[in-house]
Scaffold this motif. Structure first.
Motif, short mmCIF file in Angstrom:
data_model
loop_
_atom_site.label_atom_id
_atom_site.label_comp_id
_atom_site.label_asym_id
_atom_site.label_seq_id
_atom_site.Cartn_x
_atom_site.Cartn_y
_atom_site.Cartn_z
N GLY A 1 -22.00 -68.37 -46.63
CA GLY A 1 -21.32 -67.17 -46.15
C GLY A 1 -22.18 -66.39 -45.18
O GLY A 1 -21.71 -65.93 -44.13
N LEU A 2 -23.46 -66.24 -45.51
CA LEU A 2 -24.38 -65.50 -44.64
C LEU A 2 -24.59 -66.24 -43.32
O LEU A 2 -24.72 -65.60 -42.26
N ARG A 3 -24.64 -67.56 -43.38
CA ARG A 3 -24.78 -68.32 -42.13
C ARG A 3 -23.61 -68.04 -41.18
O ARG A 3 -23.80 -67.82 -39.98
N GLY A 4 -22.40 -68.03 -41.72
CA GLY A 4 -21.23 -67.71 -40.91
C GLY A 4 -21.29 -66.30 -40.39
O GLY A 4 -20.99 -66.04 -39.21
N SER B 1 -7.96 -56.03 -40.87
CA SER B 1 -7.25 -57.22 -41.34
C SER B 1 -7.97 -57.84 -42.52
O SER B 1 -7.35 -58.27 -43.50
N GLU B 2 -9.31 -57.89 -42.43
CA GLU B 2 -10.10 -58.43 -43.53
C GLU B 2 -9.91 -57.59 -44.79
O GLU B 2 -9.76 -58.11 -45.90
N LEU B 3 -9.90 -56.26 -44.61
CA LEU B 3 -9.71 -55.35 -45.73
C LEU B 3 -8.34 -55.59 -46.38
O LEU B 3 -8.23 -55.68 -47.61
N ALA B 4 -7.29 -55.70 -45.55
CA ALA B 4 -5.94 -55.90 -46.07
C ALA B 4 -5.86 -57.21 -46.87
O ALA B 4 -5.23 -57.28 -47.93
N PHE B 5 -6.54 -58.25 -46.35
CA PHE B 5 -6.49 -59.55 -47.03
C PHE B 5 -7.22 -59.49 -48.36
O PHE B 5 -6.78 -60.02 -49.37
N TRP B 6 -8.39 -58.81 -48.35
CA TRP B 6 -9.13 -58.66 -49.60
C TRP B 6 -8.32 -57.87 -50.64
O TRP B 6 -8.33 -58.18 -51.83
N GLU B 7 -7.62 -56.85 -50.17
CA GLU B 7 -6.83 -56.04 -51.10
C GLU B 7 -5.68 -56.85 -51.68
O GLU B 7 -5.33 -56.70 -52.86
N SER B 8 -5.09 -57.75 -50.86
CA SER B 8 -4.03 -58.62 -51.39
C SER B 8 -4.60 -59.60 -52.41
O SER B 8 -3.97 -59.90 -53.44
N ILE B 9 -5.81 -60.12 -52.13
CA ILE B 9 -6.49 -61.02 -53.08
C ILE B 9 -6.81 -60.27 -54.37
O ILE B 9 -6.69 -60.80 -55.49
N GLN C 1 -3.30 -74.19 -39.88
CA GLN C 1 -3.05 -73.23 -38.81
C GLN C 1 -4.30 -73.09 -37.92
O GLN C 1 -4.19 -73.02 -36.69
N LEU C 2 -5.45 -73.06 -38.59
CA LEU C 2 -6.69 -72.89 -37.83
C LEU C 2 -6.95 -74.09 -36.93
O LEU C 2 -7.38 -73.94 -35.77
N LEU D 1 -8.95 -64.16 -36.81
CA LEU D 1 -8.26 -63.65 -38.01
C LEU D 1 -8.10 -64.75 -39.05
O LEU D 1 -8.29 -64.53 -40.25
N LEU D 2 -7.75 -65.95 -38.58
CA LEU D 2 -7.60 -67.08 -39.52
C LEU D 2 -8.95 -67.46 -40.13
O LEU D 2 -9.02 -67.84 -41.30
N GLN D 3 -10.01 -67.36 -39.34
CA GLN D 3 -11.34 -67.66 -39.89
C GLN D 3 -11.72 -66.66 -40.97
O GLN D 3 -12.32 -67.03 -41.99
N ILE D 4 -11.34 -65.40 -40.77
CA ILE D 4 -11.59 -64.39 -41.79
C ILE D 4 -10.82 -64.72 -43.07
O ILE D 4 -11.37 -64.70 -44.19
#
Length: 623
Positions: A181-184, A229-237, A268-269, A535-538
């Motif tokens: 994760g840190l590498r990315g 967008s990352e925040l919204a996805f984390w909140e859905s998770i 998709q990616l 966004l897809l990578q996130i």
């Protein structure tokens, strides 16, 4: 007791028990044990190999970003040159006297501004492309590593005695997850930092930074949108994970659904990545077309500007001089302007007129002088002849007297000799008196005649010198006339070039505008595709973590929930910080550099932790 020792002990026991019962066939238990050991060794080797490949992929990704950053430095150097040229053009614009010059300088100034913006956009695209390739390599290596780790977990789970090894495996897998994760994150942040640094140099942009600031704000807005967008996805998770925590029996169903979603995101990616590569290729071709059209347009502008200036200088400026190529392969020769040659020819022509007038005057004086000579010359010649006769008679008398005197000295008493000597002396004295009279008469005539002859000689010399000077002037006039013809030929050549440039400039301007529109359209499409990919990578990164958490059979659900809450909290804080720092370019850059340093330090810690648990795992498995 180490796992490998247990395997060996069981194998030996099986060998002792079954040797007497089975002659040449391997016992089923021994075979199963051997195969299990082989699969475990194979899985462990695969995990080791893919971990090394993941590290190599990270180094390769860093190399790609560093190569892109080298292009960034080249772009910054070009932008510095363009900015310096802008300052020169601004000074020229202030000094310009006529509207045509002002318009041309303004066009050049706008081109320099466009060159800076184009350098930023193209370099940004190159960095983004490098980041896409780097993230793709990291994702492929991460997927392979996760698959290998899962295989190793499966093999460890087959033996109930592998409790300690499984614990080490879980810790190793967690540390490796952090490492990947840190590498990315480091790769992404390094690229983002390289892009934002393009906007930092304090370029004048015609005494404002509107264009640069607009581009910079767009970058900040996009970074904020990604965080949101990352925040919204984390909140859905988070919502989904809270359901699993509340109802653990849905764990497998939720995991299956999450893996399906992850597979869908991967598809998709891949599709977007293929689309992006195609659009990037189209973008590059459009950028080349626009760059070539702009280059030709700029060259035409330079021809128009330079030729108009040179034509004006050659035709109007008497102080101008320049080099002209003589012949296709000749050396450049220096020439003066047409007004300079015209003025020189005019002065030389006037000088010839004056010299000719002087020659007329000299001839008039010569005629008058010769008239005077004609008056004095007969008397001069007569007196000169008389003087010569008197001189000859005096010489003869002196000789006769000398002889008579010599004879008398031999016989001093001789009366005849005495008489002869006396008569010779009288004749000599009379000759001397006659000579003196002739000399006086000649001197009087000569005083009138010789100045006229000297005057005649001087006048003839003056006439000859004036003729020589006229010949020199005429030679110079011929030289200057020839040079004027060469300069006129150069002016004609410049005018022909100018006419051709003026004929082509409108069509080239239209072509430049057309290629610019095509370039902008390709840029927009490429950028939109890149944004989709980011966004897809996130989402993929989050889904990886989510699936890993579920795949651990929810053994530490609270820990997973803490991770989710921490991510949500950090993202909200980062969004708030970005809103505050959106107008502070230098501040946000420094903050990103500090964050990058922290990530690199954190990577070193987790890499060390992963290596530690890997060593313990290897030891537990008998290595």
């Amino acid at each position: 007791m180490k796992i490998i020792n247990a395997f060996v002990g069981v194998a030996l026991l099986a060998t002792i028990l079954f040797t007497g019962c089975v002659k040449n066939e391997e016992a089923d238990g021994v075979k199963a044990l051997r195969l299990a050991q082989a699969e475990l060794i194979k899985a462990k080797a695969s995990a080791t190999t893919t971990a090394a490949e993941a590290e190599a992929a990270f180094k390769a990704a860093q190399t790609l970003i560093e190569q892109a950053k080298a292009k960034q430095q080249e772009a910054l150097a070009r932008m510095e040159e363009a900015n310096a040229r802008m300052k020169e053009l601004e000074a020229e614009l202030q000094a310009a006297q006529n509207e045509a010059d002002k318009e041309l300088i303004a066009i050049r100034l706008e081109q320099q501004k466009q060159q800076i913006q184009l350098s930023i956009e193209q370099t940004k695209a190159q960095i983004e492309y490098a980041a896409v390739m780097a993230q793709q390599q990291l994702a492929e290596a991460k997927t392979a590593l996760q698959s290998a780790l899962r295989d190793l977990e499966v093999e460890l789970a087959k033996n109930a005695e592998n409790v300690t090894a499984r614990e080490y495996m879980t810790l190793y897998k967690t540390a490796l997850g952090k490492v990947n994760g840190l590498r990315g994150d480091i790769t992404e942040l390094t690229a983002e930092l390289a892009i934002l640094e393009l906007y930092i140099p304090d370029f004048d942009m015609q005494k404002d930074r509107k264009a640069i600031n607009a581009m910079l704000k767009a970058e900040f807005d996009w970074e904020k949108q990604k965080l949101e967008s990352e925040l919204a996805f984390w909140e859905s998770i988070k919502l989904k994970y809270e359901e699993v925590v509340a109802n653990p029996s849905t764990l497998q169903e939720t995991l299956d659904e999450a893996l399906l979603n992850l597979a869908n995101i991967e598809k998709q990616l891949n599709d977007v990545n293929a689309e992006y590569l195609k659009l990037y290729s189209d973008y590059e071709s459009k950028a080349v077309a626009y760059s070539e059209a702009t280059s030709v347009y700029r060259e035409l502008l330079e021809v128009i500007s330079n030729n108009e200036e040179l034509i004006n200088n050659w035709n109007e400026d008497p102080l101008f001089d320049g080099d002209i190529m003589i012949g296709e392969t000749g050396e450049p020769m220096n020439f003066q302007s047409i007004p300079w040659y015209a003025e020189e020819v005019e002065q030389l022509t006037d000088a010839i007129v004056l010299l000719n007038e002087g020659i007329v005057e000299y001839n008039e004086d010569l005629s008058l002088c010769r008239q005077r000579i004609a008056v004095y010359e007969p008397e001069y010649n007569k007196k000169k002849k008389a003087l010569a006769t008197a001189e000859a008679e005096l010489l003869a008398a002196e000789i006769a007297w000398t002889k008579a005197d010599a004879d008398l000295k031999l016989d001093p008493t001789n009366s005849a000799l005495i008489t002869a000597e006396s008569e010779a002396l009288t004749a000599k004295n009379e000759a001397q008196s006659a000579y003196n009279d002739a000399s006086t008469a000649f001197d009087e005539v000569e005083a009138l005649y010789e100045p006229r002859k000297t005057e005649e000689t001087d006048l003839l010399d003056d006439i000859a010198a004036s003729g020589d000077m006229i010949a020199q002037h005429e030679e110079k006039i011929a030289e200057y006339t020839e040079a004027t013809g060469i300069v006129n030929g150069e002016v004609a050549r410049l005018e022909t070039e100018l006419a051709a440039a003026n004929t082509s400039i409108e069509a080239q301007r239209t072509l430049t505008e057309t290629t610019l529109e095509a370039y902008n359209e390709a840029t927009d499409k490429k950028d939109e595709s890149h944004k989709k990919m980011e966004l897809l990578q996130i989402e993929r990164g989050i889904m990886y973590d989510y699936c890993d958490g579920l795949d651990d059979e929810g053994l530490d659900m609270q820990n997973m929930m803490d991770v989710i809450n921490e991510n949500v909290y950090e993202l909200k804080a980062e969004i708030a910080e970005m809103e505050i720092a959106s107008e502070e370019r230098d501040g946000i850059i420094e903050a990103m550099k500090a964050e990058l340093a922290n990530l690199e330090a954190e990577l070193a810690v987790y890499q060390k932790e992963a290596d530690h648990y890997k060593t313990l795992l290897d030891q537990e498995l008998g290595e």
